[in-house]
Design a protein around this motif. Structure first.
Motif, PDB file in Angstrom:
ATOM      1  N   THR A  82       0.736  -0.702  -0.127  1.00  0.00           N
ATOM      2  CA  THR A  82      -0.200   0.017  -0.064  1.00  0.00           C
ATOM      3  C   THR A  82       0.859   1.201  -0.102  1.00  0.00           C
ATOM      4  O   THR A  82       0.561   2.269  -0.484  1.00  0.00           O
ATOM      5  CB  THR A  82      -0.675   0.227   1.214  1.00  0.00           C
ATOM      6  N   PHE A 114      -7.482   2.919   1.414  1.00  0.00           N
ATOM      7  CA  PHE A 114      -8.939   3.674   1.400  1.00  0.00           C
ATOM      8  C   PHE A 114      -8.507   4.743   0.710  1.00  0.00           C
ATOM      9  O   PHE A 114      -8.981   5.436  -0.265  1.00  0.00           O
ATOM     10  CB  PHE A 114      -9.605   4.228   2.432  1.00  0.00           C
ATOM     11  N   ARG A 160      -7.308   4.602  -2.908  1.00  0.00           N
ATOM     12  CA  ARG A 160      -8.026   4.180  -4.056  1.00  0.00           C
ATOM     13  C   ARG A 160      -8.677   4.667  -5.334  1.00  0.00           C
ATOM     14  O   ARG A 160      -8.908   3.846  -5.812  1.00  0.00           O
ATOM     15  CB  ARG A 160      -9.372   3.512  -3.104  1.00  0.00           C
ATOM     16  N   THR A 205      -7.641  -1.984  -0.480  1.00  0.00           N
ATOM     17  CA  THR A 205      -9.283  -1.660   0.228  1.00  0.00           C
ATOM     18  C   THR A 205     -10.130  -2.888   1.021  1.00  0.00           C
ATOM     19  O   THR A 205     -10.463  -2.861   1.713  1.00  0.00           O
ATOM     20  CB  THR A 205      -9.416  -0.057  -0.372  1.00  0.00           C
TER      21      THR A 205
END
Length: 856
Positions: free
Chosen positions: A674, A767, A770, A783
């Motif tokens: 991420t 998130f 995204r 996510t």
């Protein structure tokens, strides 16, 4: 008590205190009353007294005090059995006189009386035995005179024997009874010179109580003679019965001279009772009257338990309601020569004895009057009647129970006299034999005659031995006594009573009748006594949960040990079943299958990625972290297998630490991916050099750092308070849950909290990334995977806390598998789909979004 014996007998004692009362020379007194003539008499060097209940009653005189009272006289029907006892004494004396080993050169005599079961007559006879029947009493040498007899055989009954013993005792005259069974005679302070050849009722009461207990009768009725014999015997029996746990529904007393209404009331009590067993301590006369009363309105079938006084009495066999009766009797015996002696009755012998005359006349319904036909209308007796054909208790020598006791009593006295006057087979008849010397010798008597041993203990009692007699119906319809058991008080405690053959009960079967107030409580229940009723009346209450009773009629239920639980019948404790998530049950197999399947899926995707490691889609998604993530997911799937199977010390430590470390490694990889996505977007901005701060080395170090923190937490947990196998017996009462205790709950929740912290951080970062512009933005999948991960573990907490037993472990495995499948399917499934099924999209142009879209 009859009053005339005071004038007829005790005037001699009064004269000793006041000679002037005699009305003659102050040194001489004349007997004012009439002496009682003996029934049988024979002179000898030493005289033995005898007292037997040959008649059942005595003539009652109404005193007018205007004339001298008449002499005491027996009346009523004759007891032929007691007549036989009296003649046994005669036979024993005759046998002793002809015996060269016992009292050689010395002749014994006897002075036998009929006491007619009367206390006044017994008292009169006792004074005669002590003082003699000389009409003139010389005061000068009275203290030097010995008693008229050396010892006395008798009396038959307990009550007359008490009266006789209280008079003979102070004079030191020994009394040897053949039939007085009252336990009171064992008290030597009250009856110092009393001996007996029949066991005390103390032993008979204990024997009867043992027998009642043996046949499991706990609800009985008792009846007794309202006399010293019945009252003392019943007192001993009730004490013994109480010790054996036997309950008495009723206790009634009756004596044959009491009003008929009393007898009827006793009969009604027996008829109304629920007890089917009746213990009867009754004299034969009282028992006969009671059975006659019950015969008028028969009660339900009863099982009679008899005392020795009536249970072996052949005259009772006519009462069919007593078929099956059992009771203890004096052992049967054989006396050689006695039968011939009893039958040897010449006419001269008969005429010289009023008792034998009466016996002959009543037995053959004739009279010895001179007329051809007597005034009473009976034919004349000629002495030629066939005595051998006579069916009479006098001629019945088939059992000789009490007769042998008379025989032994006579021989005991002879042996005592022998010990005084004889020395090395030389006997001196001139030696003065005082009753006290005979008394002292009787205490040491110990001999055997006709295989019957004779001795007395410190209380003057013999060794208690009984036969258990059963009234059995024979094939010809007659009733006979059959010996079915024995009781020997000399045996060790608990072994005194024994059965030698089957008992035939009142219904003709060998099945023991039942007499209980309440049916026995089966194992698994306990007794609860009914309020206001005896202990034998109870209700059966089921044992409470977790308790058992393994015995019949248990008073209490007992709780099983913690590791055990009652069976369905609550009569035994069985080991509690141990519950854990095993390999051979369906749930364990399903979870193991999903675990293996998940690891195979991870390995398959790893293989696909490795084969296509140079393809754009693999290179674009940080292939190094992807391979590390797939490896960690494989471990996550496999670590769930450590939760299946019996917990051990090592498996408990492994399952939680392996779960915590592998999941942190997995989340660390996802977090790294991420961050790489975010850094990659920042790096596309002009003048940005962010990627140099989060290149491959930094990615490796971040994964290693995050994982080392979890490793450190697990090491501290295992060091301070590690998980361990635990038998959980609190959650379920009936089974044991074998589980892994967390050891330190803080350690477990810190491990779980650290995983949650990393997952939340990863979810937040994913998130935020995204919507970054990219044709294939991995942050969207991360996510979604983190959303699944967090949802699983948020729901895991309440499910874990509330799940019982092995389902707690199943919930934990499910959470591991669900979160692992969520990660692998969300992150890697789309890539593998493109690689395998959409290879045309696995290009750099497509990833950069430079592929023109097709026209609609």
């Amino acid at each position: 008590m009859h009053g005339n014996f005071l004038l007829a007998v005790t005037v001699l004692c009064i004269a000793r205190l006041c000679p002037a009362m005699c009305g003659v020379d102050p040194l001489t007194c004349i007997l004012q009353g009439d002496p009682q003539p003996p029934a049988f008499f024979m002179d000898g060097d030493f005289i033995i007294g005898g007292a037997f209940t040959i008649h059942y009653s005595m003539k009652i005189e109404n005193h007018t005090y205007t004339r001298r009272p008449q002499p005491l006289e027996c009346s009523g029907s004759m007891n032929f059995k007691e007549l036989r006892y009296a003649r046994v004494l005669e036979f024993a004396v005759q046998e002793i006189n002809n015996n060269s080993d016992l009292l050689p050169g010395i002749t014994l005599g006897y002075n036998i009386h009929d006491s007619c079961a009367s206390v006044p007559m017994t008292v009169k006879l006792a004074f005669q035995f002590a003082n003699g029947i000389d009409p003139v009493f010389n005061y000068t040498d009275s203290c030097a005179n010995a008693a008229a007899v050396t010892a006395v055989v008798g009396e038959s009954g307990s009550t007359p024997s008490i009266s006789m013993s209280r008079i003979l005792g102070p004079f030191g005259i020994p009394q040897v009874s053949h039939s007085a069974t009252c336990s009171c005679f064992s008290d030597k302070r009250q009856y110092p010179t009393f001996f007996r050849t029949i066991p005390s009722d103390h032993y008979q009461a204990a024997a009867l109580a043992s027998m009642v207990k043996y046949f499991r009768w706990t609800w009985i009725g008792v009846v007794r003679s309202d006399s010293d014999y019945g009252n003392f015997a019943m007192e001993s029996f009730l004490k013994a019965a109480e010790k054996e746990g036997i309950c008495v529904e009723y206790s009634e007393a009756y004596f044959r001279t009491q009003p008929r209404s009393k007898l009827k009331r006793v009969g009604d009590v027996i008829r109304r009772s629920t007890a089917r067993v009746v213990v009867a301590f009754l004299a034969p006369g009282d028992m006969r009257l009671l059975l006659e009363e019950l015969s008028q309105q028969p009660p339900p079938p009863l099982q009679w338990i008899g005392s020795e006084s009536w249970v072996s009495d052949k005259e009772m066999l006519r009462f069919n309601m007593c078929i099956g009766a059992v009771g203890f009797a004096v052992p049967r015996s054989v006396i050689p020569g006695l039968r011939n002696f009893l039958f040897d009755l010449s006419q001269d012998h008969l005429l010289n004895s009023p008792l034998l005359t009466e016996f002959w006349e009543k037995s053959f319904s004739c009279s010895f009057k001179k007329q051809t036909v007597s005034p009473s209308g009976l034919p004349a007796c000629d002495g030629t009647e066939d005595l051998y054909a006579l069916q009479s208790p006098y001629t019945d020598t088939s059992q000789l129970r009490v007769s042998n006791l008379v025989y032994k009593a006579t021989y005991a006295i002879a042996h005592a006299i022998h010990g005084i006057v004889c020395n090395n087979e030389q006997c001196n008849k001139n030696i003065k034999v005082e009753p006290k010397k005979v008394f002292n010798q009787l205490k040491r008597v110990n001999f055997t005659r006709n295989n019957y041993s004779v001795s007395f203990d410190a209380n003057g009692d013999p060794v208690a031995t009984y036969e258990l007699v059963n009234w059995q119906l024979q094939k010809d319809g007659s009733i006979n006594f059959v010996t079915v058991g024995r009781y020997d008080a000399s045996q060790p405690k608990g072994q005194e009573f024994s059965l030698i053959r089957a008992v035939i009960w009142n219904d003709g079967s060998e099945k023991v009748p039942v007499s209980v107030c309440s049916v026995s409580c089966a194992p698994g229940t306990r007794k609860a006594v009914q309020k206001g009723r005896p202990a034998c009346c109870f209700d059966c209450i089921n044992c409470a949960e977790g308790e058992i009773s393994s015995e019949t009629d248990s008073l209490d239920c007992h709780r099983c040990p913690p590791e055990y639980w009652p069976n369905k019948d609550n009569d035994k404790c069985l080991p509690k079943p141990v519950e854990f998530l095993s390999w051979d049950e369906i749930l364990g197999i399903i979870l193991a299958a999903f675990s293996v399947a998940g690891s195979l899926v991870a390995l398959s995707m790893t293989l696909v990625f490795y084969k296509n490691r140079t393809s754009p889609i693999v290179r674009a998604n940080n292939s190094e972290l992807s391979f590390l993530l797939l490896f960690s997911l494989t471990l996550c799937f496999l670590c769930s297998l450590t939760f299946i199977g019996r917990p051990t010390e090592w498996s408990c430590m492994l399952r939680h630490t392996a779960f915590g470390i592998t999941f942190v490694l997995c989340i660390s990889c996802v977090l790294g991916k991420t961050i790489v996505v975010l850094m990659a977007f920042k790096a596309t901005l002009p003048g940005s050099n962010v990627m140099k701060w989060f290149g491959p080395p930094q990615q490796r170090l971040s994964v290693l750092g995050f994982t080392l923190v979890q490793v450190l937490i697990c090491v501290l947990w295992l060091t301070i308070s590690p998980p361990f196998p635990y038998n959980n017996m609190q959650h379920y009462k009936e089974k044991i849950i074998l589980e892994c205790s967390l050891g330190s709950a803080i350690g477990f929740w810190v491990v779980l909290g650290y995983i949650s912290l990393l997952a939340i951080l990863c979810f937040v970062l994913a998130f935020l990334a995204r919507k970054l512009p990219d044709n294939f933005n991995e942050a969207k999948f991360i996510t979604f995977s983190m959303l699944i991960f967090c949802a699983v573990w948020i729901t895991f907490v309440p499910a874990y806390v509330s799940s019982p037993g092995k389902f707690t472990v199943a919930v934990e495995i499910f959470a591991i598998l669900a979160s692992s499948f969520g990660l692998i399917l969300s992150i890697f499934a789309p890539k593998c789909f493109i690689i395998v099924f959409r290879p045309e999209q696995n290009t750099k142009k497509h990833l950069m979004g430079k592929v023109p879209s097709k026209a609609p």
